[in-house]
Structures are given as structure tokens and as C-alpha cells.
Design an enzyme around this catalytic site. Structure first.
Site, PDB file in Angstrom:
ATOM      1  N   ASP A 272      39.850  39.803  51.475  1.00  0.00           N
ATOM      2  CA  ASP A 272      40.520  38.533  51.246  1.00  0.00           C
ATOM      3  C   ASP A 272      41.964  38.731  51.702  1.00  0.00           C
ATOM      4  O   ASP A 272      42.401  39.858  51.910  1.00  0.00           O
ATOM      5  CB  ASP A 272      40.436  38.254  49.747  1.00  0.00           C
TER       6      ASP A 272
ATOM      7  N   ASP B 112      40.750  39.260  45.157  1.00  0.00           N
ATOM      8  CA  ASP B 112      41.389  39.202  43.850  1.00  0.00           C
ATOM      9  C   ASP B 112      41.100  37.925  43.100  1.00  0.00           C
ATOM     10  O   ASP B 112      41.312  37.857  41.908  1.00  0.00           O
ATOM     11  CB  ASP B 112      42.896  39.359  43.996  1.00  0.00           C
TER      12      ASP B 112
ATOM     13  N   ASP C 132      36.654  34.957  45.650  1.00  0.00           N
ATOM     14  CA  ASP C 132      36.098  36.137  46.301  1.00  0.00           C
ATOM     15  C   ASP C 132      34.882  36.678  45.571  1.00  0.00           C
ATOM     16  O   ASP C 132      34.291  37.666  45.997  1.00  0.00           O
ATOM     17  CB  ASP C 132      37.158  37.245  46.368  1.00  0.00           C
TER      18      ASP C 132
END
Lengths: 1183, 336
Positions: A423, A851, A855
């Protein structure tokens, strides 16, 4: 609350041209009621929804796998799903019958232990999930309780149809229909970080009919009905109608507040609950967390199957032999009284006897299948995990978080990662923008040269000596990041700071530049009472950074009213601060399509100014001829900034004549109030008319601040041979900037952008994308330059097509060939889909790191999910297998812990099979000498202790503490990590070699022993050996050989290894003497065996020594040959360390380290190398 | 004192800290050619002498083996040996001549050897009751002795197949008309006599009625003194085995001829087993055991050869240690 009141007065929609207007298009509403669109919600009447068919799912969520009732059956099912466990269960049951060659306890106890341990672990993990759910379900929100009164309710009690009041910075408890906010026009701001990872605030807007319901009392009488779509996972669509007062209004996604997003910059909103609990869009997006198993463990299952086949074969041989013996020999063995047969020994029924012997044999040779392997692996993994948890070098001082191995199943998988899917926001970057440099009127200000250029220059200068340490450069840079004390401002240039800009030559331009920064935005100032300074709540963090910068330069924006912006200018010619008011005439907002933002203001002198900031290409197209004065210089600067990964914007302005403005304004107002489809187009046209003939004044560069150590970490990971894909919900430009900042992209890298065009039919779009993909592949194939690197950039819209079945393979093929891949604007679901595609398409190990809640899908889908336990919510961490505090710890997690754990587990499993084969087969050979009767040559106790005590601890010590090279060397030579992804230590050759070694050992041990002890006296006193003496000697040989073997396998001896290995041998003798000293009722024939019979016999000791050496000789020859003539990387590195060559010959050490990095395509080092090559090439040309 | 305590506390803490950080001091041996050659050399130097010494000991043992099972059946019964052995009315005595070919120093061990006799069969091995052997009839739970547990409803002491099939050939030795003294005491393990076979347990209901197998026991002698039984009850590991019968306390000279008068009672004819009589001296190592010596010499000399081979290889293809050109990124062959 004065602040609220000021804000409440604002009707922002009045100012903003491109604000979302309630769709007058859909007044007639959507045609609903068909399949997929059946949901009906009676607003403010939750009681209606307590009965079927309107009873929807409640708002409590559960992410647990088990509950109190299902735990036992479900967990047991999971456990006995494993073939080996099932086999042991069968054995345990059979051990209760007389067929068992051993006592029942020795079969049942280990199984209970293994299964119990695993189940306890499952239960603990599920308990944690349960607690997390409890916390979420227990959150409180204000709900209308009737008669205009609101009371607090737990989230889990919120029902469909409830009216809820959500306050600032609270999460929405369910999917809501926005009714009203504290703003008059019903706008509210929402942060959707947890849904899509985007940090930009999104504006939501209520329907105009419901705007007046903005007080608690208003809801006494409120009634309405919503008809809408059924629950579905699409975050960006919503189809529904709102019926109120006999009128039908169409609903759009902009009226829907999604669960898990957060209310920002808005005091409160009222909303009606539409989707609750698992019906909500975010929950529909969540996929079931799959239980993951590492590749090694899956392969281990294959080996278990192989061993099972071996077991079956030898059991068949054994029972066939038994049946034959029973039929033909048994009747002649008078000493066995064949005339008194039982079922088991019945010469008349050899088939029956054979079959029942099969059961015995399966249990007897069960030592081939190491039950203790599972226990040992569990123990080892838990210990490994605790090492990961306690590693001080993965401890983040700021947050106080350590790394957490949340499941211990996947430790070794960390050492085999091939591709990392990451990410961006919150993972690579901190989600904080820093104003770094700027270019004003053709002059660059600020410490402009990027880190890469700096390092490249130094590398060039020292290329021959190889003296420089790249790492020091990189690390010094990362330290620099820390210096900035003001959030959002990291500018260092004394020419501009502290009012020094007044002394610069082009002071007018500079002032204008700062004014544009201070005025051209849509932010709201907030006074921080403690410090007396202003902070800004802006729609995007860039804008915030601009305002902070302007403030630091002395242009403090401190108030916004309906029509004006107030700026306090600190440094003026007079030296006194002056407050200036800018009347806002128009705001032409930023959209991703326009890529620019314009304000038209009238200053205190009455001058009308158009201020514009936007993407350089857009601005450059709209410059007047005079306005291109600084274009050349600015372009040069902008290229530099872009290369350094900074976000750039160009700033321009235009002076307007009163008449010109008013003429345009009437046109513009007309467009604004027009109704119909073409309103936006008309507005666009009007804006276009005004935004031309601009004068370019400069450019800004904002750093999307990377997290600490990210470039270095990516560099190391690239050197370790890992590929990195970035999947981000952010815009393409942002993603590309970050690509540069992380050195995933660099100048000279060929970027292959795949974009969907706006063709009408789906087929056309698809064929176009396919063409683009094929073109990309073609380019890569034709590339001759070995250093050429490619980057693939694709956005979410295109991915929708690219991920379809007929196209995904092409896409994957292209992606795999590219050095880096960046996917932007991807939804959580797409992240998961890409992950699945890469995982299944390449068959390699994929690590997903992120995080935010967006995700979670990716983290769960990936072979290993890593969550960043940073500032965001805990969803990612809860779904992850490992959590770390910062991205940079990933390096240590993979390169050190992963590498170690992989090799440890691989070695350990190989050794386990070796050990059990070596032991188990001796039992089989002995059968051939006992008429296949199922008699074991060893005492029951020896067999019981074999796995539990005598050979288990050294192998656990190996699995926990083995290190091929030290952590420091791992980090210095990340290339050694490739041993994992290439699976050098757990391939079939190695496994079979170990098994072969086991076979050899079993043959040596058995046959040497029986020949030596065949019929002759083994003592000076003339006694011959009986079964116990032979068994004990053989067992001694086994214990010694196996422990010597593990000593040869171990390459890292701490006192623990020494203690366990030599301790195991000592423990055997100790056990033997204690067991021999016990009453013969317990020890049977082993009574006094060591003290009286064996220890005084020299032949016993000689045999032990001989057999042990003979067993280890083949392995010793092999490793001696390998180390001398075919060493592996880690052997060489060990030697270098061993001979302290690195200390004596620093130069060589550094050179080797830089050599080790050469193959990489991405990362900081690769970039420096590319730069060096580029400069060298230029140099050659000149000559 | 307090200081010392704190000091100790701190060191313990540090040691634990080092453990958790996986940086405990460790020995990280590197297998260099020097080590390899030394190890092989060392192994060779140990095993060759050990092998030679054991060979010498083994060669010092003199052994005479005489298979008597076929010869001791009278000509008339050679065709049907089973009926001979099962017929109690036929006298079973038989004489054999054994020629001593080399001087044998006392004690000379007398063994009987049975071949193709599965004393290690599971049904056989399990069929005993250690508790009954120790406690006699007081111990009732003798189900493990199946199928020789009871006779005529009475418990059998000692029960079980092993005891029941006791070997019962007997031997007497005559040299030049004089009987050689055979010591039949102390042929079993002392611990067995003292702790596993009861001093007050006497054979009862043994080899009685229809259940007649091997040798009989004197009901007057307690089990702890029935050394033949004790030796027999130590079941052998392999289907071919020797068991100690007694010791001759006199030296035998080369070319002595010994007359063995034996009672050929034990039935090995039904399953084609062989019976042998063995006279053997012993060394410190035990009986004649050339294999051990040979194996040691072989292992030792292969180690020596390996040491030489590695030395030569090392001289020819010397690899400088810690040489970085062997690192994969320096090797040209490695691509990707």
C-alpha cells in the site's frame, strides 16, 4: 462554540462551482423493486424493522471463526483435517486393542498433546478477534429514541431505520443516508481512509428536502421511506430512492455515509441507518480470513504422503510375510503351540492374521511418520515468533510498538517472499506533506538537489577507490527528515526565510507567489489556543502544506468568511504586520479532470486578480506570450523536482480588468444556474475562457513525506531480489511521485502506462487495453540494453478490465517482466484481486503490506499479510499475520528473520525425516528376522523417549537458534536472501538426499549391530547377547549417530546447542542407568542392563564408536567436498567472517558488498548506478 | 553483598537479553580443508589400531563347533526324525567326538546353538509372566502367559511358552576316560538370579499332563537356582543364537579328543532347526568376532584414504578461503 457558528454560516456550495449538486436529473427516481433492488427502509421507524420480512441483519459484527458451541467440533475437524493427525487418531484407537505393539498411553498422550496445543492456539487467536469485535460493537453513538430525544446506544443495537447523530471525528456505525449537517447546505466531510486508503476528505451532501432536519427536535415528526439496492460490496455506487411527503427523490453515492469512514471538519450530521452490520458495504468488502499455511508446510505434507506410502508398502510386505510364516512355518513351530491358535496367530486363517497384523505393522512403523515433528514445529515457531516480537531492532521508539508475529505459522514463509505488494499511504509515506522547495521567477530556492543526485555525484568521484558508503549517505538523509520541527514545512534557504526575501531582486514576484499560496485554496483556519498559531483544515494535505509554508514566509491566512480571505502579512516594507482582505469573487475548484484550481479575488486596492495553481502541463498550455518569461527555467526546476519524487504545482496569475471580469461573470453565473445535463460542460467552458493568458510565476515542490528509512529499506529489499508492486488508492500523479521518491521509478526507466480510453462499448475498451498490454510486452521483448528497466503503471478503472479472465494472464505477464509496477486508484477488492492474480499466476510467495482497513483484503489474500501498526485503525493489523511499526522494519523481518526461519525450519524438517527414517527402518529390518511377528527389538520405554526426550531438544535448538550467517551479514548482503525464494534448502533433491542419508544410517546401524552381536559372546565372561542387550546397543548407536549428525548439521553453537546435543547423549546413559536401577517389575529385561551387562563389555563401546562414525562418514565426506570445492554463498561469507578478512581488508569487503548489489533494477542503488552510467556515457560522447 | 547481587542480577539479565536478541556468544566453526584432513586422519588413526587390537583378540579365541542334530539320530530313524524325537521309548543318548586343534585355556565356555529357532517371535516373547517368576503362585494375573497358562485348571509355574519350551539336551565331556568338570553355575546374569527369579518359587504343575513341551524342572529347586531356565528365558534377538551351557575349568591341549555324551532330547526336527555344540575360549572382547575388527579397519583405512584424497584434491584445486570470487554475484555463470 463560536467556531461552529462561524462555519455554520458558510454556505460553501455558494462559492464552489463544481460542488456536487443534488441531482435534479433524478427527481423522478430510479425504477426499483426488481431483483437486487428490494431493500425498503422506513425512516425513523426502527420498530417496523424488527419483524420479517423487513428484519435485516443486526449491526453487531463478528469476525471470529468459532463460537462457544462450534469451537470443539470445528476446531477438531480442522485438526483432523491433517492427514497425519488422522493417522495418529487411528493409531490411538487401535492402540486400545490387543493388536497394538505398544502400550495405549504411548500412542494417545502425544496425540492429545499435539492436538491440544494447536487447538489452544486457535482458541487464543479467536479470542483476540472476539475481543476486537466486542470493542467495535460496544462503541456508542447517539440514536433517536423518540419524541425528538437522542440517547446513546451501543453500535450493535443500532437498527435499520434509526436516525443517528454522529459527531465530529466519530466513525459512522453503519451505512447511513445523510440528512443534514451543521452546515446549512447539508455538506459534510468524510475521511474514507479505512475504505480506500485515501486521505483526502470527501464532501458529502444531503438532499435539499431534508436540510431542515438539523435539530434533535425536528425528528419528532420525521417520516420517510427509502427503497434501494440490496447489500453489495461496491463502495462507489449506490442506487436508491427517498420518498418523502409523497415526492420521490433519487439518491446518489454522495448522500451515503459508509461505515468505518470518519466524520471530519463537520460538527455533527444526522443520518438514517440503511445497511447494518454485515450488510454494510465495508463488511461486504471483507473476505473471510483464510487459514494460511506456508509452502514448506504444504511440501511437508507431500513428504508425509511419501512416507505414508513407504509405511504402507513396508506394512504390506510385513503382513504378507507374516501371513506366509503363519501359514507355512507356524504349524511346525511346536514351541509356539500352534494347536492353541488365537485370532491373531491362526495358521488356519492366514489372511485374517495377515490383515490384523497390518494394523500392528502400521502402528509399529509409525515412527516413520514423525508425530513429534508437529509438536516440535509448533514449539519452534512459537519461539521464533517470540524472537521476532522481542527484536529490539524492530522496536519503534515513537509508537512504542514492537514487531508482532500474530500467527506463528508463517515464519519460514518470510524467507521465501518473491514479490511484495505494498500500500502507499501510511505504509510508504506518512501521509504528511512537507513544503520542500520552490522556484520563483526562474530562481530555485530551497535545498533543491535530491538525495539521489548527491549520492551519484559522490559515487562518481570515488568510483575507483570505492571508498564511499552509500548507506551513510542514505542514512544521513533519513536523519535529515527528522530535523523539520514544523509539520508540513521542511524548507531551508536563508534567502527566503525570516523575511529575507525582501532583499531578493525580484521581490514583487516573490510576494505575489506567497500571496497565491496564501489565498488560492479552500481551507479553513483554526486557531490553536495553546500556541497562538493557526492550523489549517484543508481538503488535501498539499494545500495544508502550502498554507503552513505561506505562514512561515510571513503570509498568515487567519480567517475565512463567506466572501473573503484574510491574510496577515508579517514582513512589509513598513516593517509592521498588515492584515489584508481578499474578496473572493469566484472559486473554480480542483477536480482530477481539470487538474488546476483558480480563485478570482479583489484585493483592497480594488484590483481583480486571478490566481491559479495546477499541474505544470495544464498551466503551461494557458500562458500568455509574456507569461512564458520564466517557463524555461521553471521547467528545468520542475523536472528536477519530479525526478526527486516531489509533488509539483505551477503557480500563475493574471490581472483582470473590471469590465472583462464582469462580462465573464455574467456568463459564468448563467452557466452556474443553468439546469440540465450540460451544466457542467457549460461551467467548464466558462472556466476555460477565464483561465488563459496567465503569467507563470513559479512552481512549488511538496514532499509527500516518506516514512523513515523507506528508500533504504526498498533499496535493500531490491538487492535481496524482491519485486515491489505498489497498490494505492491515490491518484496516478501522486503514485508516480512516490514511485520516484522511493526509487521505484527513475529517469530513463521506460514507463508503460495502461489506461482505459473512453470508448463506448466494453469490447472496444477491452481490446484497446489488450493492445496496450501487448505493445508493452513487445517493447520489453525487443529491448537490447541489459540495464533497461521498465515500469508498469495502471489505474483502477483499467484494472477492472485487465483483471478479467481473458486478459489477466497478459497483464500478469507484463507486470512480472517490469521492474516495478504501480497500480493506482484501486479499490480494496481490486487490491485483493491483484494479490490473488499474482499469487496464483506466478505461484511464488506474495507478501502484502498495508496499514488501513482498505488493505485488509490484500493482507488476507497474500501468502503473508503484514500490517503496519501505526496511526491508522487496527483492522489491518488484526487481519495480518505479522505487524510491524514501520515499513523499514520489513527489511529486518524478511532479510534476517525470514532468512533464518526459512533455513531453520528447512533444516529441521529434513533432519526430522532423516531421524525418523533412520530409526523407523531398523524396526522394519528387525521384523524380517522375527518372522514378521511385530516384535520390536527396543524396549517400549526407549521408543517412547526417543521422540520425546532423546532426540527432540537438539532439533528444537537447531530450529530456534541456528544462524548460517549473523544478522549483520544478512543485512550487508541482502542477496543471500535469494536462497529462500529459490528454495535451495527444501527442494526435493535435498529432501531425498536426507532421506537417503536416513536409509543409509538405518542400514549401517542395524546390520553392523546384528553382525557384531550375532551369536558370539559379547563379554569376557562368555554370556551371549539377548534381545535386550542387542536392542540397547543398537539404540545407543542410534542416539549417538543422530546427535552427532545434528552436531554436524548445526553451524552455530551457543551453549544451548552444546547442552542439548551432548546433553541428549548423556541423558540416554542417565536414563539407562536409572531405568536399570528400578525394580525389575518396571524395567523387565532391561534391569541392570547397562551397569551389569553392557558397560563392562568393551565391545559395546567399540561398536557404539564404530557405528556412529560409520553413520556420519558419508555426510562428512559430502560436506567436506562441498565446503572445499562447491561452497554456497553463506559458506564463503562465514569464512570471510571466520578469518576476519572483513576486518583486515576493508576495501574488499566494501567492494564485495557493492558487487552484490549489481543485479537490481529498482531502488536507490540501482538509481545511482543508472545515473553513473548515464554520466559516464555522456563523458564518452564528449571525448 | 548487595553490589554482588545486583551484579549477578545484571549479568543474568544481559544473558537473557542476548538470548532474546539471538546474539548469544557462539562458536561458528568453519570446515576448512585443514579441519577436514585432520578429522579424517584422526579417525583413521583411531580405528585402524582399534581394529587391529580387536582382531588380535578375536584371533586368540579358539572355537570348536559340532553340529550334532542329524548325526545323533539313529540310522533307522533318519527318514522320520520327528517320530524319533517324539517317541519317549527310544533312548536319546548319543556320543560325539570333538578334536581340539589348538590349545584352549580355561575357562572354556560350552554353548548350545540353535538355528532357525524363532525365539524372538512376538507370540513367544510375550508369553511369560515376570511377576509370577518372582512371586510364584501368589501372583494370579498370568493372562500374558497364554497359551501356556493353566493346566487342568491349575496355574503353571513358570508359565508361558518360553519356560515351557525349555531346552533340554544335556552334555557330559570325557577326556581320556576322565570326565571333565563342567561348572554349570553362574551362567546366568547375577541380577536375574537375585532379583527376577524368586528364591522361594518352585516349579509347580510344570510339563504335566497333556501340556508337555521342552525340558522339565526339578520342583525342589527354586527358580532362582534353575540357571538353565534363567538363561533360556533371556530370549535371543535373532533366530540363530547361542546360549551358555557351562564352563570347563580345565585347559585343553591341542589334539586332545573329547568325547561328548549327550542326550538328544530337544525337538528341532519338526521345523528344520539345527543344533550345535560349541566349545570356545574367550578374550577380553568376548567370543570370536572378526567382523568387528574388520569393520574398524575398513572404516579406519577409508578415513585415511579420504584424508589423502582430500589432501591431493586440495593441493590440486586449492580454493583460497573466504575468497570472494566464489560469491554468486562474482561468478559469471550465474545470470539472474
Amino acid at each position: 462554540m463560536p467556531k461552529g457558528r462561524i462555519r455554520a454560516k458558510l454556505r460553501k456550495s455558494h462559492l464552489y462551482t463544481f460542488c456536487i449538486y443534488p441531482g435534479d436529473v433524478g427527481k423522478e427516481g430510479w425504477s426499483l423493486g426488481g431483483p437486487g433492488f428490494s431493500r425498503i427502509v422506513y425512516c425513523n421507524e426502527p420498530q417496523v424493522h424488527s419483524q420479517i420480512p423487513l428484519k435485516y441483519r443486526s449491526n453487531d459484527i463478528s469476525t471470529t471463526k468459532y463460537n462457544f458451541i462450534t469451537f470443539l467440533p470445528k476446531a477438531l475437524y480442522e485438526q483432523f483435517h491433517r492427514v497425519a493427525n488422522l493417522y495418529f487418531l487411528g493409531c490411538a484407537i487401535a492402540s486400545l486393542t490387543p493388536l497394538s505393539p505398544f502400550s495405549a498411553m504411548s500412542m494417545i498422550a502425544p496425540l492429545t498433546f499435539v492436538v491440544g496445543l494447536s487447538m489452544a492456539k486457535e482458541a487464543l487467536e479467536d479470542w483476540r478477534r472476539f475481543m476486537q469485535d466486542m470493542e467495535v460493537n460496544g462503541r456508542k453513538v447517539k440514536v433517536h429514541t423518540g419524541e425528538g430525544a437522542f440517547g446513546k446506544k451501543a453500535w450493535q443495537d443500532v437498527q435499520v431505520g434509526d436516525v443517528v447523530r454522529v459527531e465530529k471525528d466519530q466513525f459512522f456505525p453503519a451505512d447511513l443516508l445523510l440528512l443534514s449537517s451543521n452546515f446549512e447546505d447539508g455538506i459534510c466531510y468524510v475521511e474514507t481512509m479505512n475504505l480506500d486508503g485515501e486521505t483526502n476528505l470527501k464532501a458529502k451532501r444531503a438532499l435539499e428536502v431534508t436540510l431542515d432536519f438539523d435539530e434533535d427536535e425536528d425528528f419528532k415528526i420525521f417520516k420517510g421511506m427509502i427503497k434501494c439496492e440490496d447489500p453489495n460490496p461496491s463502495l462507489y455506487t449506490f442506487v436508491g430512492n427517498f420518498e418523502y411527503d409523497g415526492q420521490v427523490y433519487a439518491l446518489e453515492p454522495s448522500q451515503i455515509l459508509l461505515r468505518d469512514s470518519k466524520l471530519r471538519n463537520t460538527e455533527f450530521v444526522y443520518g438514517i441507518v440503511i445497511f447494518t452490520g454485515h450488510d454494510s458495504k465495508v463488511m461486504q468488502n471483507s473476505t473471510n480470513s483464510p487459514s494460511k499455511r506456508s509452502k514448506i508446510e504444504r511440501k511437508m505434507d507431500c513428504i508425509i504422503y511419501v512416507l505414508f506410502s513407504v509405511l504402507l508398502v513396508i506394512s504390506l510386505i510385513s503382513s504378507f510375510g507374516f501371513a506366509v510364516e503363519i501359514k507355512y512355518s507356524m504349524p511346525e513351530w511346536w514351541f509356539m503351540r500352534p494347536q492353541n491358535p488365537d485370532n491373531y496367530y491362526n495358521p488356519g486363517k492366514p489372511v485374517l492374521s495377515g490383515l490384523s497384523h497390518m494394523v500392528t505393522a502400521l502402528m509399529l512403523y509409525g515412527y516413520l511418520i514423525p508425530i513429534s515433528l508437529y509438536v516440535s514445529i509448533e514449539v519452534v515457531k512459537v519461539l521464533q515468533a517470540s524472537f521476532i516480537n522481542q527484536d529490539i531492532q524492530m522496536y519503534d521508539e515513537e509508537s512504542g510498538n514492537t514487531a508482532q508475529a500474530r500467527t506463528s505459522n508463517l515464519n519460514e514463509e518470510l524467507g521465501q517472499v518473491d514479490t511484495i505488494l505494498s500500500d502507499k499511504t501510511g505504509t510508504l509515506t506518512c501521509n504528511q506533506m512537507d513544503f520542500l522547495t520552490c522556484s520563483i521567477a526562474g530562481t530555485a530556492y530551497g535545498s533543491g538537489s535530491s538525495d539521489v543526485e548527491l549520492a551519484a555525484a559522490q559515487q562518481m568521484a570515488n568510483d575507483l577507490e570505492d571508498k564511499i558508503e552509500l548507506d551513510t549517505v542514505v542514512s544521513s538523509n533519513s536523519e535529515k527528515d527528522h530535523k523539520s520541527s514544523i509539520k508540513g514545512f521542511n524548507f531551508e534557504d536563508t534567502r527566503l526565510t525570516n523575511g529575507n526575501w525582501l532583499k531578493e531582486p525580484k521581490v514583487e514576484r516573490i510576494m505575489l507567489f506567497f500571496r497565491i499560496l496564501a489565498v488560492c485554496h479552500t481551507a479553513i483556519p483554526e486557531l490553536n489556543k495553546e500556541t497562538g498559531s493557526y492550523t489549517y483544515e484543508a481538503e488535501s494535505p498539499d494545500e495544508g502544506a502550502f498554507l503552513v509554508a505561506a505562514r512561515e514566509f510571513g503570509f498568515e491566512f487567519f480567517q475565512r468568511t463567506q466572501s473573503s480571505v484574510f491574510v496577515r502579512e508579517k514582513y512589509t516594507a513598513s516593517g509592521k504586520p498588515v492584515d489584508r482582505e481578499y474578496k473572493i469573487l469566484n472559486v473554480l475548484e480542483f477536480t482530477s479532470k481539470r487538474k488546476r484550481m483558480t480563485v478570482i479575488v479583489r484585493d483592497e486596492e480594488g484590483l481583480i486578480l486571478l490566481m491559479c495553481k495546477g499541474a505544470d502541463s495544464i498551466i503551461f498550455d494557458r500562458l500568455s506570450n509574456d507569461g512564458r518569461l520564466y517557463q524555461q527555467d521553471t521547467t528545468r526546476h520542475l523536472n528536477g523536482y519530479g525526478e526527486a519524487g516531489l509533488r509539483t504545482l505551477a503557480l500563475a496569475y493574471r490581472k483582470l480588468e473590471e469590465s472583462e471580469y464582469s462580462a465573464w461573470n455574467t456568463e459564468f453565473q448563467k452557466a452556474k444556474t443553468s439546469i440540465g445535463d450540460d451544466r457542467d460542460i457549460q461551467l467548464e467552458k466558462a472556466a476555460e475562457m477565464m483561465e488563459r493568458d496567465l503569467f507563470l510565476i513559479g512552481a512549488t515542490a511538496v514532499e509527500d513525506k516518506l516514512q523513515k528509512g523507506v528508500p533504504k529499506c526498498i533499496d535493500k529489499l531490491a538487492q535481496a531480489g524482491l519485486k515491489l508492486w505498489v497498490l494505492t488508492g491515490d491518484k496516478m500523479e501522486t503514485a508516480i511521485n512516490i514511485g520516484y521518491a522511493c526509487s521505484l521509478l527513475r529517469q530513463g526507466m521506460k514507463q508503460i502506462c495502461i489506461m482505459a480510453n473512453d470508448a463506448d462499448t466494453k469490447e472496444e475498451v477491452k481490446s484497446d487495453i489488450l493492445k496496450q498490454i501487448n505493445n508493452g510486452s513487445q517493447i520489453i521483448k525487443e529491448e537490447k540494453d541489459p540495464h533497461a528497466a521498465f515500469a508498469l503503471i495502471i489505474d483502477g478503472k483499467t484494472l477492472v478490465y485487465a483483471l478479467e479472465d481473458d486478459m489477466k494472464d497478459h497483464f500478469l505477464e507484463l507486470g512480472v517482466r517490469c521492474a516495478s509496477v504501480i497500480c493506482c486508484r484501486v479499490s480494496p477488492k481490486q487490491k485483493a484481486l491483484v494479490t490473488r492474480l499474482v499469487k496464483q499466476g506466478t505461484g511464488k510467495t506474495i507478501l502484502g503490506i498495508g496499514d488501513g482497513a482498505n488493505d485488509v483484503g490484500m493482507i488476507q489474500e497474500a501468502d503473508i499479510g503484514v500490517g503496519i501498526s501505526g496511526v491508522e485503525g487496527m483492522q489491518a493489523v488484526m487481519a495480518s499475520d505479522f505487524s510491524i511499526a514501520q515499513f523499514r522494519f520489513l527489511e529486518r523481518l524478511l532479510v534476517v528473520h525470514g532468512h533464518w526461519c526459512y533455513k531453520r525450519i528447512a533444516k529441521m524438517i529434513c533432519y526430522f525425516f532423516y531421524k525418523n527414517i533412520a530409526f523407523g527402518l531398523t524396526l522394519f529390518y528387525f521384523e524380517a528376522f522375527t518372522g514378521f511377528s511385530g516384535q520390536s527389538v527396543y524396549d517400549d520405554w526407549y521408543m517412547l523417549l526417543f521422540n520425546v526426550v532423546l532426540t527432540s531438544l537438539p532439533v528444537i535448538a537447531l530450529g530456534v537458534l541456528e544462524q548460517d550467517v549473523s544478522s549483520q551479514v544478512c543485512l550487508e548482503f541482502p542477496a543471500i536472501y535469494q536462497q529462500g525464494p529459490r528454495n535451495l534448502f527444501f527442494d526435493w533433491y535435498r529432501i531425498l538426499a536426507w532421506m537417503g542419508n536416513g536409509l543409509l544410517a538405518s542400514l549401517i546401524i542395524f546390520f553392523l549391530n546384528i553382525i557384531i552381536f550375532y551369536d558370539q559372546a559379547f563379554r569376557a565372561d562368555g554370556q551371549t547377547s539377548d534381545m535386550t542387550a542387542l536392542g540397547t546397543t543398537m539404540f545407543t548407536c542410534i542416539i549417538c549417530s543422530l546427535n552427532i549428525q545434528i552436531a554436524l548439521t548445526t553451524s552455530h553453537f551457543t551453549w544451548i546447542q552444546h547442552a542439548t546435543i551432548w546433553g541428549s547423549i548423556v541423558a540416554w546413559y542417565l536414563f539407562l542407568s536409572i531405568y536399570g536401577a528400578l525394580s525389575p517389575n518396571i524395567s523387565g529385561n532391561a534391569y541392570q542392563i547397562l551397569v551389569e551387562a553392557l558397560a563392562p563389555a568393551p565391545i559395546y563401546w567399540t561398536t557404539t564408536l564404530l557405528v556412529t562414525m560409520a553413520c556420519s562418514l558419508p555426510y562428512m565426506v559430502l560436506i567436506a567436498y562441498q565446503r572445499c570445492f562447491k561452497p554456497l554463498d553463506h559458506h564463503i561469507l562465514r569464512e570471510i567472517k571466520y578469518f576476519r578478512k572483513d576486518v583486515e581488508d576493508q576495501c574488499m569487503w566494501t567492494r564485495e558488498r557493492s558487487k552484490a548489489r549489481q543485479k537490481t533494477m529498482i531502488g536507490f542503488t540501482a538509481r545511482v548506478d543508472a545515473k553513473v552510467r548515464q554520466v559516464q556515457r555522456k563523458g564518452h560522447k564528449k571525448q | 553483598m548487595a553490589d554482588m547481587n545486583r551484579e549477578r542480577h545484571r549479568t543474568r539479565e544481559t544473558a537473557f537479553y542476548l538470548f532474546t536478541q539471538q546474539s548469544l556468544p557462539a562458536c561458528k566453526p568453519v570446515l576448512t580443508p585443514g579441519w577436514v584432513i585432520t578429522i579424517f586422519l584422526f579417525m583413521g588413526l583411531i580405528f585402524i589400531p582399534v581394529g587391529l587390537i580387536t582382531l588380535r583378540a578375536s584371533h586368540s579365541v579358539v572355537e570348536i563347533v559340532d553340529r550334532y542334530d542329524t548325526e545323533c539320530v539313529p540310522e533307522a530313524f533318519r527318514i522320520d526324525k520327528i517320530s524319533y524325537i517324539q517317541d519317549d521309548s527310544i533312548p536319546k543318548n548319543c556320543s560325539r567326538f570333538m578334536k581340539v586343534h589348538k590349545y584352549m585355556k580355561a575357562p572354556i565356555y560350552i554353548y548350545y546353538q540353535l538355528d532357525n529357532y524363532y525365539q524372538n517371535h512376538r507370540r513367544y516373547v510375550k508369553s511369560r509372566s515376570d511377576k509370577q517368576l518372582l512371586h510364584g503362585q501368589k501372583y494370579h494375573d498370568t493372562s500374558s502367559c497364554q497359551p501356556v497358562e493353566l493346566n487342568n485348571g491349575q496355574p503353571i509355574v513358570p508359565c508361558g511358552l518360553i519356560a515351557w519350551s525349555l531346552f533340554n539336551d544335556s552334555f557330559t565331556f570325557i577326556r581320556e576316560r576322565a570326565e571333565l568338570k563342567v561348572n554349570r553355575k553362574n551362567i546366568a546374569w547375577k541380577s536375574d538370579r537375585d532379583h527376577k527369579f524368586g528364591k522361594n518359587v518352585h516349579p509347580f504343575n510344570f510339563q504335566n499332563g497333556t501340556l508337555i513341551g521342552g525340558g522339565k524342572l526339578n520342583p525342589k529347586v527354586p527358580l532362582s537356582d534353575q540357571e538353565d531356565l534363567i538363561v533360556w528365558m533371556r530370549t535371543s534377538a535373532l533366530p540363530s543364537f547361542r546360549k551358555l551351557y557351562g564352563r570347563i575349568k580345565e585347559d585343553l591341549d591341542a589334539d586332545d579328543v573329547i568325547v561328548v555324551n549327550l542326550m538328544n532330547n530337544y525337538n528341532t526336527y519338526s521345523f528344520g532347526g539345527k543344533k550345535k555344540l560349541v566349545l570356545s575360549t574367550s578374550s577380553w572382547l568376548g567370543g570370536k568376532n572378526d567382523f568387528l575388527g574388520h569393520a574398524c579397519v575398513i572404516i579406519g583405512s577409508s578415513s585415511l584414504i579420504l584424508a589423502i584424497v582430500f589432501t591431493l584434491l586440495h593441493l590440486k584445486y586449492r580454493r583460497p578461503y573466504g575468497d570472494t570470487s566464489y560469491l554468486p554475484w562474482s561468478r559469471k555463470s550465474l545470470s539472474g
